[in-house]
Design a protein around this motif. Structure first.
Motif, PDB file in Angstrom:
ATOM      1  N   LEU A 260       0.745  -1.415  -0.049  1.00 16.23           N
ATOM      2  CA  LEU A 260      -0.066   0.179  -0.098  1.00 16.23           C
ATOM      3  C   LEU A 260       0.876   1.271   0.138  1.00 16.23           C
ATOM      4  O   LEU A 260       0.584   2.216  -0.705  1.00 16.23           O
ATOM      5  N   ILE A 261       2.017   1.295   0.787  1.00 19.12           N
ATOM      6  CA  ILE A 261       2.701   2.553   0.857  1.00 19.12           C
ATOM      7  C   ILE A 261       3.307   2.736  -0.607  1.00 19.12           C
ATOM      8  O   ILE A 261       3.505   3.752  -1.144  1.00 19.12           O
ATOM      9  N   LEU A 262       3.744   1.618  -1.238  1.00 29.38           N
ATOM     10  CA  LEU A 262       4.673   1.740  -2.352  1.00 29.38           C
ATOM     11  C   LEU A 262       3.642   2.060  -3.653  1.00 29.38           C
ATOM     12  O   LEU A 262       3.994   3.200  -4.447  1.00 29.38           O
ATOM     13  N   SER A 263       2.318   1.714  -3.260  1.00 30.96           N
ATOM     14  CA  SER A 263       1.138   2.270  -4.391  1.00 30.96           C
ATOM     15  C   SER A 263       1.004   3.809  -4.191  1.00 30.96           C
ATOM     16  O   SER A 263       0.947   4.346  -5.083  1.00 30.96           O
ATOM     17  N   LYS A 264       1.015   4.288  -3.175  1.00 32.61           N
ATOM     18  CA  LYS A 264       0.703   5.461  -2.866  1.00 32.61           C
ATOM     19  C   LYS A 264       1.814   6.541  -3.388  1.00 32.61           C
ATOM     20  O   LYS A 264       1.708   7.522  -3.492  1.00 32.61           O
ATOM     21  N   LEU A 265       3.250   5.770  -2.994  1.00 36.48           N
ATOM     22  CA  LEU A 265       4.228   6.661  -3.267  1.00 36.48           C
ATOM     23  C   LEU A 265       4.259   6.984  -4.870  1.00 36.48           C
ATOM     24  O   LEU A 265       4.676   7.626  -5.319  1.00 36.48           O
ATOM     25  N   VAL A 266       3.998   6.013  -5.584  1.00 31.34           N
ATOM     26  CA  VAL A 266       3.988   6.051  -7.339  1.00 31.34           C
ATOM     27  C   VAL A 266       2.778   6.592  -7.776  1.00 31.34           C
ATOM     28  O   VAL A 266       2.376   6.578  -8.813  1.00 31.34           O
ATOM     29  N   GLY A 267       1.801   7.284  -6.677  1.00 35.35           N
ATOM     30  CA  GLY A 267       0.601   7.956  -7.369  1.00 35.35           C
ATOM     31  C   GLY A 267      -0.645   6.966  -7.726  1.00 35.35           C
ATOM     32  O   GLY A 267      -1.122   7.320  -8.475  1.00 35.35           O
ATOM     33  N   ASP A 268      -0.553   5.931  -7.220  1.00 35.43           N
ATOM     34  CA  ASP A 268      -1.416   4.776  -7.360  1.00 35.43           C
ATOM     35  C   ASP A 268      -1.699   4.454  -8.951  1.00 35.43           C
ATOM     36  O   ASP A 268      -2.568   4.086  -9.314  1.00 35.43           O
ATOM     37  N   LEU A 269      -0.359   4.544  -9.512  1.00 34.95           N
ATOM     38  CA  LEU A 269      -0.310   4.424 -11.026  1.00 34.95           C
ATOM     39  C   LEU A 269      -0.041   2.661 -11.183  1.00 34.95           C
ATOM     40  O   LEU A 269      -0.604   2.254 -12.123  1.00 34.95           O
ATOM     41  N   VAL A 270       0.157   2.036  -9.997  1.00 35.53           N
ATOM     42  CA  VAL A 270       0.203   0.658 -10.072  1.00 35.53           C
ATOM     43  C   VAL A 270      -0.718   0.136  -8.904  1.00 35.53           C
ATOM     44  O   VAL A 270      -0.566   0.598  -7.835  1.00 35.53           O
ATOM     45  N   SER A 271      -1.407  -0.987  -9.244  1.00 35.28           N
ATOM     46  CA  SER A 271      -2.172  -1.440  -8.143  1.00 35.28           C
ATOM     47  C   SER A 271      -1.455  -2.116  -7.175  1.00 35.28           C
ATOM     48  O   SER A 271      -0.296  -2.619  -7.163  1.00 35.28           O
ATOM     49  N   VAL A 272      -2.167  -2.230  -5.844  1.00 37.30           N
ATOM     50  CA  VAL A 272      -1.399  -2.941  -4.838  1.00 37.30           C
ATOM     51  C   VAL A 272      -1.082  -4.184  -4.965  1.00 37.30           C
ATOM     52  O   VAL A 272      -0.090  -4.851  -4.813  1.00 37.30           O
ATOM     53  N   ARG A 273      -2.169  -4.944  -5.679  1.00 39.46           N
ATOM     54  CA  ARG A 273      -1.913  -6.418  -5.795  1.00 39.46           C
ATOM     55  C   ARG A 273      -0.732  -6.831  -6.789  1.00 39.46           C
ATOM     56  O   ARG A 273      -0.035  -7.589  -6.562  1.00 39.46           O
ATOM     57  N   PHE A 274      -0.268  -5.829  -7.643  1.00 42.72           N
ATOM     58  CA  PHE A 274       0.761  -6.146  -8.714  1.00 42.72           C
ATOM     59  C   PHE A 274       1.892  -5.872  -8.055  1.00 42.72           C
ATOM     60  O   PHE A 274       2.811  -6.301  -8.049  1.00 42.72           O
ATOM     61  N   LEU A 275       2.139  -4.839  -7.074  1.00 39.04           N
ATOM     62  CA  LEU A 275       2.991  -4.608  -6.084  1.00 39.04           C
ATOM     63  C   LEU A 275       3.572  -5.720  -5.448  1.00 39.04           C
ATOM     64  O   LEU A 275       4.459  -6.072  -5.209  1.00 39.04           O
ATOM     65  N   MET A 276       2.357  -6.174  -4.755  1.00 39.78           N
ATOM     66  CA  MET A 276       2.513  -7.529  -3.801  1.00 39.78           C
ATOM     67  C   MET A 276       3.042  -8.572  -4.821  1.00 39.78           C
ATOM     68  O   MET A 276       4.088  -9.235  -4.157  1.00 39.78           O
ATOM     69  N   PHE A 277       2.921  -9.052  -5.817  1.00 43.70           N
ATOM     70  CA  PHE A 277       3.072  -9.912  -6.955  1.00 43.70           C
ATOM     71  C   PHE A 277       4.686  -9.681  -6.829  1.00 43.70           C
ATOM     72  O   PHE A 277       5.208 -10.678  -7.011  1.00 43.70           O
TER      73      PHE A 277
END
Length: 399
Positions: A260-277
């Motif tokens: 979630l932190i990474l997703s917000k840092l990139v402005g929600d351009l990438v989904s949380v699920r993808f970042l988790m993957f």
């Protein structure tokens, strides 16, 4: 507008029946407050909580929206029995999708009340704080006191405490998560990991398109997405010990929080699920190397055999972690998990082909180190995207 006798008679009859059933007067008016209760296996706690809400919210027009993730223990049936006796109770049963954040978003958007509260159904949140939170949001109607947009129940302001509701490990983990949220997302809250809050419904409507339905930290998502636009007040509360059942949060939630932190840092351009993957995939590289060297050094295997075995070990651990965390709302069990593992092997096999194919298109015989690096990175990205897209459709497809 004139009312005919039949309509009036039906209305009076309905009113009489409501009175005979002992329905609370509050249901005769539109609710001022909706209390969203995301549930999973909370059958025994839910009736107790509804009784406590009835006492705590006396004199307030309220409703409870139970959003149940198809609990196997019969929570939905219990909620419907309560709703049959009390029309202030509404039930949303979610099939084929799970997750605390998603349940909270659906419940909040199902409300028509001016104010919406979110709290756990496990009795660890103090329902007596709700009237105070409502008072902070409502204000006094004057320009000088318009009321807050968000009221947060905090364990970390004066008067609040973690109490006996969290183990020492979970308490320390929660504290670390709070610090990370303040550092990276600039969330100015003492307890951004709290799951107990009240918000104006208009703010929910405004922020909903930016919120992630995956994960567990809906409050953190709301505040980070608002980017300082909310008037926030914090109220102290003591986190209580769970009465029935077991906590659904485990140590893997830490990865979910980082996603979630990474997703917000990139402005929600990438989904949380993808970042988790991707994070799970990165952990697979470590697993692969450990397995590779262990097989070569410990079992004297030749490189080709050890490399193949290590690849399957890494794919297996990646499948397990993705099934536990990335796709926990679609988690596979039993034979379905075995079939999922086999399809994951196939997906990753084609991912390797995609990786090598793209890298080969870019690579040239006389390429320098920079171009070689670009080729390798492009291949890795292509393989990762393929693995994510294909496994979402084939391995963890929606029911």
């Amino acid at each position: 507008m004139p009312v005919d006798g039949a309509s009036l008679s039906q209305s009076q009859s309905a009113g009489s029946k409501a009175g005979d059933a002992g329905e609370p007067a509050a249901v005769l008016h539109a609710p001022e407050l909706s209390v969203v209760l995301p549930t999973f296996n909370e059958r025994d706690n839910l009736p107790v909580l509804i009784e406590r809400l009835d006492v705590a919210l006396a004199g307030i027009a309220w409703e409870a929206i139970v959003v149940d993730d198809n609990s196997p223990d019969g929570t939905t049936e219990t909620a419907r029995q309560l709703a049959n006796r009390d029309p202030r109770i509404r039930v949303i049963r979610r099939v084929g999708r799970r997750g605390l954040s998603g349940a909270c978003i659906e419940g909040m958007l199902a409300s028509s009340a001016d104010y919406v509260a979110v709290m756990d159904a496990d009795l660890q949140h103090d329902e007596t704080l709700l009237p105070k939170m409502l008072e902070k949001l409502a204000g006094d109607g004057t320009a000088g006191n318009p009321g807050a947009d968000l009221a947060v129940a905090s364990r970390h302001v004066d008067g609040g405490a973690v109490g006996d509701g969290l183990s020492a490990m979970r308490a320390s983990g929660s504290g670390l998560a709070n610090r990370l949220a303040r550092i990276f997302l600039h969330v100015d809250l003492s307890d951004p990991m709290s799951g107990f809050f009240m918000i104006r419904r208009t703010q929910v409507e405004r922020l909903a398109p930016q919120l992630s339905s995956q994960g567990f930290k809906i409050l953190l998502d709301i505040v980070a997405s608002a980017k300082g636009s909310l008037r926030i007040v914090e109220l102290p509360f003591v986190f209580r010990e769970r009465l029935h059942g077991q906590s659904k949060l485990d140590t893997l939630v830490a990865l979910d929080f980082l996603g979630l932190i990474l997703s917000k840092l990139v402005g929600d351009l990438v989904s949380v699920r993808f970042l988790m993957f991707m994070m799970v995939g990165a952990s697979g590289v470590v697993v692969h190397m450990v397995a590779l060297f262990s097989l070569i050094e410990g079992f004297a295997m030749n490189f080709q055999v050890a490399q193949t075995a290590a690849t399957f070990v890494a794919m297996t651990t990646n499948f397990y972690l993705n099934n536990r965390l990335t796709y926990r709302d679609r988690r596979l069990h039993g034979w379905a998990a075995l079939r999922g593992l086999l399809t994951f092997y196939v997906v990753c096999g084609f991912g390797v082909i995609a990786n090598v194919g793209v890298a080969s298109l870019i690579y040239q015989e006389d390429a320098g180190r920079i171009l070689i690096g670009v080729a390798g990175a492009a291949g890795a990205v292509m393989g990762a995207v393929w693995n994510y897209a294909a496994s979402s459709v084939l391995t963890w497809r929606k029911a």
